[in-house]
Design a protein around this motif. Sequence first.
Motif, PDB file in Angstrom:
ATOM      1  N   GLY A  83      60.054  24.592  14.472  1.00  0.00           N
ATOM      2  CA  GLY A  83      59.851  24.931  15.880  1.00  0.00           C
ATOM      3  C   GLY A  83      58.840  26.041  16.094  1.00  0.00           C
ATOM      4  N   GLU A  84      58.492  26.750  15.044  1.00  0.00           N
ATOM      5  CA  GLU A  84      57.562  27.867  15.178  1.00  0.00           C
ATOM      6  C   GLU A  84      56.127  27.351  15.309  1.00  0.00           C
ATOM      7  OE1 GLU A  84      57.095  32.274  13.161  1.00  0.00           O
ATOM      8  OE2 GLU A  84      58.599  30.898  12.362  1.00  0.00           O
ATOM      9  N   GLU A  85      55.350  28.020  16.165  1.00  0.00           N
ATOM     10  CA  GLU A  85      53.941  27.690  16.380  1.00  0.00           C
ATOM     11  C   GLU A  85      53.072  28.808  15.822  1.00  0.00           C
ATOM     12  OE1 GLU A  85      52.849  26.325  20.335  1.00  0.00           O
ATOM     13  OE2 GLU A  85      54.970  25.925  20.746  1.00  0.00           O
ATOM     14  N   LYS A  86      51.865  28.430  15.415  1.00  0.00           N
ATOM     15  CA  LYS A  86      50.953  29.428  14.882  1.00  0.00           C
ATOM     16  C   LYS A  86      49.525  28.949  15.095  1.00  0.00           C
ATOM     17  CE  LYS A  86      50.055  32.058  10.623  1.00  0.00           C
ATOM     18  NZ  LYS A  86      50.528  32.317   9.254  1.00  0.00           N
ATOM     19  N   GLU A  87      48.638  29.885  15.378  1.00  0.00           N
ATOM     20  CA  GLU A  87      47.208  29.600  15.428  1.00  0.00           C
ATOM     21  C   GLU A  87      46.546  30.501  14.400  1.00  0.00           C
ATOM     22  OE1 GLU A  87      43.404  29.956  18.448  1.00  0.00           O
ATOM     23  OE2 GLU A  87      45.347  29.388  19.297  1.00  0.00           O
ATOM     24  N   PHE A  88      45.675  29.932  13.583  1.00  0.00           N
ATOM     25  CA  PHE A  88      45.011  30.721  12.555  1.00  0.00           C
ATOM     26  C   PHE A  88      43.619  30.187  12.287  1.00  0.00           C
ATOM     27  CE2 PHE A  88      47.576  27.425  10.652  1.00  0.00           C
ATOM     28  CZ  PHE A  88      46.781  26.869   9.665  1.00  0.00           C
ATOM     29  N   ARG A  89      42.786  31.072  11.799  1.00  0.00           N
ATOM     30  CA  ARG A  89      41.391  30.737  11.481  1.00  0.00           C
ATOM     31  C   ARG A  89      41.192  30.865   9.973  1.00  0.00           C
ATOM     32  NH1 ARG A  89      35.957  31.196  13.677  1.00  0.00           N
ATOM     33  NH2 ARG A  89      34.587  32.147  12.124  1.00  0.00           N
ATOM     34  N   LEU A  90      40.502  29.891   9.407  1.00  0.00           N
ATOM     35  CA  LEU A  90      40.188  29.909   7.982  1.00  0.00           C
ATOM     36  C   LEU A  90      38.683  30.014   7.795  1.00  0.00           C
ATOM     37  CD1 LEU A  90      42.454  26.988   6.719  1.00  0.00           C
ATOM     38  CD2 LEU A  90      42.979  29.435   6.757  1.00  0.00           C
ATOM     39  N   GLU A  91      38.268  30.946   6.986  1.00  0.00           N
ATOM     40  CA  GLU A  91      36.870  31.038   6.601  1.00  0.00           C
ATOM     41  C   GLU A  91      36.605  29.942   5.560  1.00  0.00           C
ATOM     42  OE1 GLU A  91      34.668  32.870   8.206  1.00  0.00           O
ATOM     43  OE2 GLU A  91      36.334  33.590   9.447  1.00  0.00           O
ATOM     44  N   PRO A  92      35.350  29.574   5.341  1.00  0.00           N
ATOM     45  CA  PRO A  92      35.045  28.472   4.423  1.00  0.00           C
ATOM     46  C   PRO A  92      35.722  28.571   3.050  1.00  0.00           C
ATOM     47  CG  PRO A  92      33.075  29.085   5.595  1.00  0.00           C
ATOM     48  CD  PRO A  92      34.121  30.098   5.963  1.00  0.00           C
ATOM     49  N   GLU A  93      35.806  29.778   2.485  1.00  0.00           N
ATOM     50  CA  GLU A  93      36.398  29.901   1.141  1.00  0.00           C
ATOM     51  C   GLU A  93      37.879  29.519   1.095  1.00  0.00           C
ATOM     52  OE1 GLU A  93      36.148  34.120   2.892  1.00  0.00           O
ATOM     53  OE2 GLU A  93      34.807  32.402   2.737  1.00  0.00           O
ATOM     54  N   ASP A  94      38.565  29.543   2.232  1.00  0.00           N
ATOM     55  CA  ASP A  94      39.979  29.139   2.279  1.00  0.00           C
ATOM     56  C   ASP A  94      40.144  27.733   2.847  1.00  0.00           C
ATOM     57  OD1 ASP A  94      41.087  31.496   1.197  1.00  0.00           O
ATOM     58  OD2 ASP A  94      40.825  32.509   3.130  1.00  0.00           O
TER      59      ASP A  94
END
Length: 141
Positions: free
Chosen positions: A56-67
């Motif tokens: 049920g948990e929501e998350k927004e995240f950004r990944l740089e190219p290396e990840d």
Amino acid sequence: MAIKEGDTVKVEYVGLLDDGSVFDASETHGQPLEFTVGGGNVIKGFDDAVRGLEVGEEKEFRLEPEDAYGEYKDALIDTVSRDLVKSSMEMEVGKTFWVQAPHGQTIPAKIIDLTEDEVTFDLNHPLAGKALTFKIIIVEA
């Protein structure tokens, strides 16, 4: 209970590029993405991002190219004799073929130049060199 290494999870997601365009979404596939945390089936940054979350948990995240899919590498541009390309598909610039790498993995190879004698392929992942933003919700764990 918090998600940990070895758990199988189902995740609804939307993947966005920096310009806001959607490059992938679970809705497109008609079902949530299912994978085992730490199993190596998704990009590292996505795998890391679900750890510690709960259903049920929501998350927004950004990944740089290396990840994500790594940096774009000029070394992955390869020109071969047209005679070596065995395919029933018509060859044209912009078309992507799936080729088998020496270790058995299948990878995309996009034609970026074509002459009468040679074909130049870009073997970089289409998302190489790009930062990716994901919006996810854990639907099952």
